[in-house]
Each structure stands twice: as structure tokens, then as C-alpha cells.
Enzyme design. Structure first.
Site, mmCIF file in Angstrom:
data_model
loop_
_atom_site.group_PDB
_atom_site.id
_atom_site.type_symbol
_atom_site.label_atom_id
_atom_site.label_comp_id
_atom_site.label_asym_id
_atom_site.label_seq_id
_atom_site.Cartn_x
_atom_site.Cartn_y
_atom_site.Cartn_z
ATOM 1 N N TYR A 1 5.889 12.394 18.582
ATOM 2 C CA TYR A 1 6.622 11.753 17.490
ATOM 3 C C TYR A 1 7.178 10.424 17.982
ATOM 4 C CZ TYR A 1 6.891 14.359 13.187
ATOM 5 O OH TYR A 1 6.600 14.899 11.980
ATOM 6 N N GLU B 1 8.978 7.924 15.580
ATOM 7 C CA GLU B 1 9.565 7.144 14.465
ATOM 8 C C GLU B 1 10.406 6.010 15.028
ATOM 9 O OE1 GLU B 1 11.518 9.645 11.628
ATOM 10 O OE2 GLU B 1 9.724 10.851 11.331
ATOM 11 N N ASP C 1 -4.051 -8.808 0.421
ATOM 12 C CA ASP C 1 -4.614 -7.558 0.948
ATOM 13 C C ASP C 1 -6.037 -7.898 1.413
ATOM 14 O OD1 ASP C 1 -5.905 -5.156 1.287
ATOM 15 O OD2 ASP C 1 -5.039 -4.214 -0.486
ATOM 16 N N THR D 1 -6.660 -2.763 6.121
ATOM 17 C CA THR D 1 -7.032 -1.541 6.819
ATOM 18 C C THR D 1 -7.704 -1.994 8.108
ATOM 19 O OG1 THR D 1 -9.101 -1.501 5.597
ATOM 20 C CG2 THR D 1 -7.338 -0.083 4.782
ATOM 21 N N LYS E 1 -12.615 -1.043 8.041
ATOM 22 C CA LYS E 1 -13.717 -1.557 7.221
ATOM 23 C C LYS E 1 -14.489 -2.587 8.047
ATOM 24 C CE LYS E 1 -11.543 -0.510 2.774
ATOM 25 N NZ LYS E 1 -10.102 -0.341 2.895
ATOM 26 N N ARG F 1 -9.598 4.569 11.358
ATOM 27 C CA ARG F 1 -9.064 4.647 9.993
ATOM 28 C C ARG F 1 -7.558 4.416 10.038
ATOM 29 N NH1 ARG F 1 -11.231 5.969 5.542
ATOM 30 N NH2 ARG F 1 -13.188 6.028 6.668
HETATM 31 N N1 DSN Z 1 -11.434 2.932 -0.794
HETATM 32 C C1 DSN Z 1 -11.572 1.571 -0.398
HETATM 33 C C2 DSN Z 1 -12.831 0.966 -0.877
HETATM 34 O O1 DSN Z 1 -13.827 1.671 -0.904
HETATM 35 O O2 DSN Z 1 -12.865 -0.191 -1.239
HETATM 36 C C3 DSN Z 1 -10.430 0.768 -0.802
HETATM 37 O O3 DSN Z 1 -9.318 1.552 -0.925
#
Ligand code: DSN
Length: 478
Positions: free
Chosen positions: A64, A66, A241, A270, A273, A279
Site C-alpha cells: 500500500y 497512498e 486527453d 493512458t 495505447k 495498462r
Molecule cells: N477504450 C478506449 C478506446 O478504445 O478508445 C478509450 O477509453
């Protein structure tokens, strides 16, 4: 790095898991086989490196932590501090950001951290001032009631869902749509492109607290300098974003006006991607928002995931290597080759092409819904996802679009020639699929007809195409 080491690491891990629950070990092995054999074109997916994957599978998961580096609510966080600080340092250096917060567990979490930081920074509220003390538990019920009343329903201007915006940018199925009074900017119906004059007009009328840039299904560059000017003209905070295109920013494919980091007050992303990490999520911001952002946990987030932060540090270190820029450029080259291959065969693409990692096919040209096309492609070993197109007559469930992206196949090493072959496979499936009917004879938006022999043949061709570009060539589980 010897390939043998990767095989040994993963084989040993599976052996240890198999001794406890063999079905989990089998499922992990089967997932590798499936990923190796299918043509993965989901624009938001990728393949993280073995080092990134291995950094997640260890005892950091047990801790943990935090709070933030050096200010934890738990004792014994010195090693977590090390990896969190490393991940943040790599992120700052990679993106040229003054501040990085690497704890968010996902993109939604990163956006919630950002929204809270902006609200807390921007909204004049005595109750909020009290909420800003580190001990949130000091707040009484009456304080929270006052805070909710004083915050009210704040205004957010973001890209509409059917134009490629994201649910978390103020849409009803997400909490942001309940926290904020949302208005959308769309795209020009003739070109499919963002019309910045219309965005400026909407901002003048609506006076948002937050102007959101960024998308999950818009196949073009966005001019963040212009959006920042629009935000400034109405006193809004400019948030971007960049979850989908963070890898293209990291790899310096998007620079100048198209790099959000120097233009935005706050940037979320994120890490899994186009950035090709584990992730998870991340927030980058200007110094004035850093203090609020760092309160993400426990204000908005559950306990940080130290094992994932360790993997973020590894992946961000990888993205700082010179070869990542080459990878990022190849993602775009491949997307453009895929778009060309589809266009030359008669497909209709939203905006007529791409200058990022994704392509949006309007499948109404094939007389199919997105749902029918998605399933027919899946039957044929091609993994995509259905997506709305601007002003979609089929709504967000059935849709009229198929979104495809190249980060994953580019990681495997496929290039322009293979993208053309991929376009041929997609076009073959879509031209050979017809819309089905319901039991009562009415047209169905989900049912479809595709000859099983043809689907099998395409699936074999997809596997053959991938055979030259093995996924995780260093990992042999046999
Ligand atoms: N789920 C992602 C996507 O496929 O674009 C975005 O949240």
C-alpha cells in the site's frame, strides 16, 4: 537481452501459476496464442515489452502506498518511492512536462484527477478551501453538503462522441456527465474536420470552466495552439486527453502546434495505447496545478499500484530511446498506407484519410452497420471495434463505423506492403458480407451473412501475413 531469458522467465512464471490453478496458466498461454494469430487492429491496443510485463508480476503488488513520493500514509514505501519517482522523471523528460503524476489506474481515473484538480484550483468556495486540507476526513457532512452546493454543475466543452470524443469528456454514461454541464463541439459535416471557428463560437456562448481537447476516434491532427487561444479567450482551463496519441507525442511525430504538452494547462493519458506501456493512466500538468493533481490518491483514486508504476517507469524509459521515434513514425506511415489501401479499393473513410494512428471506415458504403462489420471481420480473424461516425444514424450501439489502428501491428514489424494486404482482407470481408434479417423478416442491424468458408480463408491469410512477424519472438512457452 537473450531470448532465452525471456522464455525462461515466462515459462517459469507459468509453471509456478500452474501448480496452484492450472486453468489460469492455460488461459494466459491461450491468450498469447490468440494474440499471436489474430490481426489486431484495435486502435487503442498494443503489445507491451517483456520487460514491462515482467515489471508488473512481483511483490510490489503487495504494497500500500497512498499519498505521494516522500509523503505516504503507510510506512515502508521507500522502494515504491523509487519507482514512482523514476516513472515521473521519465514522463517529465519524455514529454517536456513540468510535472507528472503516474498513479492513475486508467484513463478515466486520470481524467477524474484532472477534473478535481481544475475544480479545486478554479472554483471559489469556502467549503472547498477546507476540502483542500490534506486530511479529507476532517470534513463534516455539512461541509460536503456545502461543497456540493457551491461547486454546482460546472461547464465543460469537449468534442462530441460521434465526432470522436470520449465518454469521460462530460457524457452521461460517465460520472463526468453528471459532474459537469456539458456542451460539445463537432466536426464540419463536409470535411469531417474540427472547425476551430465553431469551437471558438461555442466557447464564447457557453463560457466553459474546462475546454477539453483530445479524442478516441478522430483520425487527424489537432491544433492545440489554437484550442489554447480559444480557452484563454474565455478564461477556461485547457485540458487535453492524449490517451490515444501519447506515443506520437513521445515519438515527436506530433510537435509544435500538435504537441499538447506546451499548450495545455493539464494533459491526461493512458500508458498502454500508442505509448506501449502497461495498462494505466498518467497526468502531466503545469506547476500551478501540481499540488492538486498530487492529491489524486486518496481524493479520487484507490491505493496506487506500485507494480504498475514500476512497469510505467520501464515503458517510459523505453519510449525515451531513439528507436521509439522511428516506431512512432512507422505507426503513422502504416495508418496512411492502410487508408490508401482501403480508399483505392473503394472504401469511404471519415475525413478521407488519416494523419495519426487510426482510420475510421464508414461501413454504410458496404450497406452494413458497424456491429455487422465488426463481427464479420472477427469471424475472419481481424479484430477491430465498431465506432460511431459523425452524425451517425445508427447510434452508439450499432454504429456505422469501424475504427482500426496500427500501433499493435507496427510493434510486430508489419509495414506498408502488409498494410495494403490487410486492406485487401478487410475489403474482401466487407464486400462479401450482407446485412441479415430478423425472424419476422425485418432488416436486422446485428445479423449478417458471411460464407464460413470465406471467413476461414481470410483468417488463414491473416495468420500467414503475421507469420513473418512473430509476436514476442523471444518467448517460447513450449
Ligand atoms: N477504450 C478506449 C478506446 O478504445 O478508445 C478509450 O477509453
Amino acid at each position: 537481452m537473450s531470448r532465452n531469458a525471456e522464455s525462461t522467465a515466462f515459462r517459469s512464471a507459468l509453471e509456478v501459476i500452474r501448480a496452484v490453478e492450472p486453468r489460469v496458466a492455460d488461459a494466459i498461454g491461450a491468450e498469447l496464442t490468440d494474440q499471436r494469430e489474430s490481426l489486431k487492429l484495435i486502435a487503442s491496443e498494443n503489445y507491451a515489452s517483456p520487460a514491462t510485463l515482467l515489471a508488473m508480476g512481483n511483490w510490489f503488488s503487495d504494497k500500500y502506498a497512498e499519498g505521494t513520493v516522500g509523503r505516504r500514509f503507510y510506512a515502508g514505501c521507500q522502494n515504491v518511492d523509487t519507482v514512482e519517482a523514476l516513472a515521473a522523471e521519465h514522463a517529465r523528460e519524455l514529454f517536456g512536462a513540468p510535472h507528472a503524476y503516474v498513479q492513475p489506474h486508467s484513463g478515466i481515473d486520470a481524467n477524474l484527477v484532472a477534473f478535481w484538480a481544475v475544480l479545486a484550483d478554479r472554483v471559489e468556495s469556502p467549503a472547498l478551501k477546507k476540502a483542500q486540507v490534506r486530511q479529507v476526513n476532517d470534513l463534516t457532512e455539512a461541509d460536503w453538503f456545502a461543497l456540493r452546493r457551491e461547486l454546482g454543475n460546472q461547464r465543460m466543452l469537449g468534442m462530441s462522441l460521434d465526432a470522436g470524443g470520449h465518454l469521460t469528456h462530460g457524457f452521461r454514461p460517465n460520472i463526468s456527465g453528471k459532474m459537469f454541464d456539458q456542451r460539445s463541439y463537432g466536426t464540419d459535416p463536409a470535411t469531417g474536420l474540427i472547425d476551430y471557428d465553431r469551437v471558438a463560437e461555442a466557447a464564447r456562448e457557453f463560457k466553459p470552466l474546462i475546454l477539453v481537447g483530445g479524442y478516441s476516434a478522430y483520425p487527424r491532427k489537432v491544433n492545440f495552439r489554437i484550442l489554447r487561444e480559444i480557452a484563454d479567450s474565455v478564461g477556461a482551463t485547457f485540458m487535453v486527453d492524449m490517451a490515444h496519441f501519447a506515443g506520437l507525442v513521445a515519438g515527436k511525430v506530433f510537435t509544435g502546434d500538435f504537441d499538447p504538452v506546451p499548450h495545455a494547462h493539464i494533459v491526461t493519458t493512458t500508458t498502454h495505447k500508442s505509448l506501449r506501456g502497461p495498462r494505466g493512466g498518467m497526468v502531466l500538468c503545469q506547476p500551478e496545478l501540481a499540488d492538486q493533481v498530487d492529491r489524486g490518491c486518496p481524493m479520487v483514486l484507490g491505493g496506487p499500484l506500485p507494480h504498475v508504476m514500476a512497469a510505467k517507469a520501464v515503458a517510459l524509459a523505453e519510449a525515451r530511446r531513439p528507436d521509439f521515434a522511428d516506431y512512432a513514425q512507422r505507426i503513422v506511415d502504416n495508418a496512411q498506407a492502410l487508408a490508401e489501401g482501403l480508399l483505392s479499393r473503394g472504401a469511404t473513410l471519415v475525413t478521407g484519410g488519416t494523419d495519426n494512428h487510426l482510420v475510421l471506415i464508414d461501413v454504410s458504403g458496404y450497406e452494413l452497420t458497424g456491429r455487422q462489420a465488426e463481427q464479420a471481420l472477427l469471424d475472419s480473424g481481424i479484430v477491430t471495434n465498431r465506432n460511431s461516425v459523425p452524425q451517425d444514424p445508427n447510434g452508439a450501439w450499432y454504429t456505422s463505423g469501424i475504427r482500426i489502428g496500427t500501433p499493435a501491428l507496427t510493434t510486430r514489424g508489419l509495414g506498408a506492403a502488409e498494410m495494403d494486404q490487410t486492406a485487401e482482407l478487410i475489403h474482401t470481408v466487407l464486400t462479401q458480407t450482407t446485412a441479415g434479417a430478423n425472424a419476422d423478416g425485418t432488416p436486422s442491424k446485428a445479423k449478417y451473412n458471411l460464407d464460413a468458408g470465406l471467413a476461414d480463408k481470410v483468417a488463414r491469410q491473416a495468420t500467414d501475413l503475421l507469420a513473418t512477424y512473430p509476436l514476442y519472438p523471444g518467448i517460447d512457452l513450449t
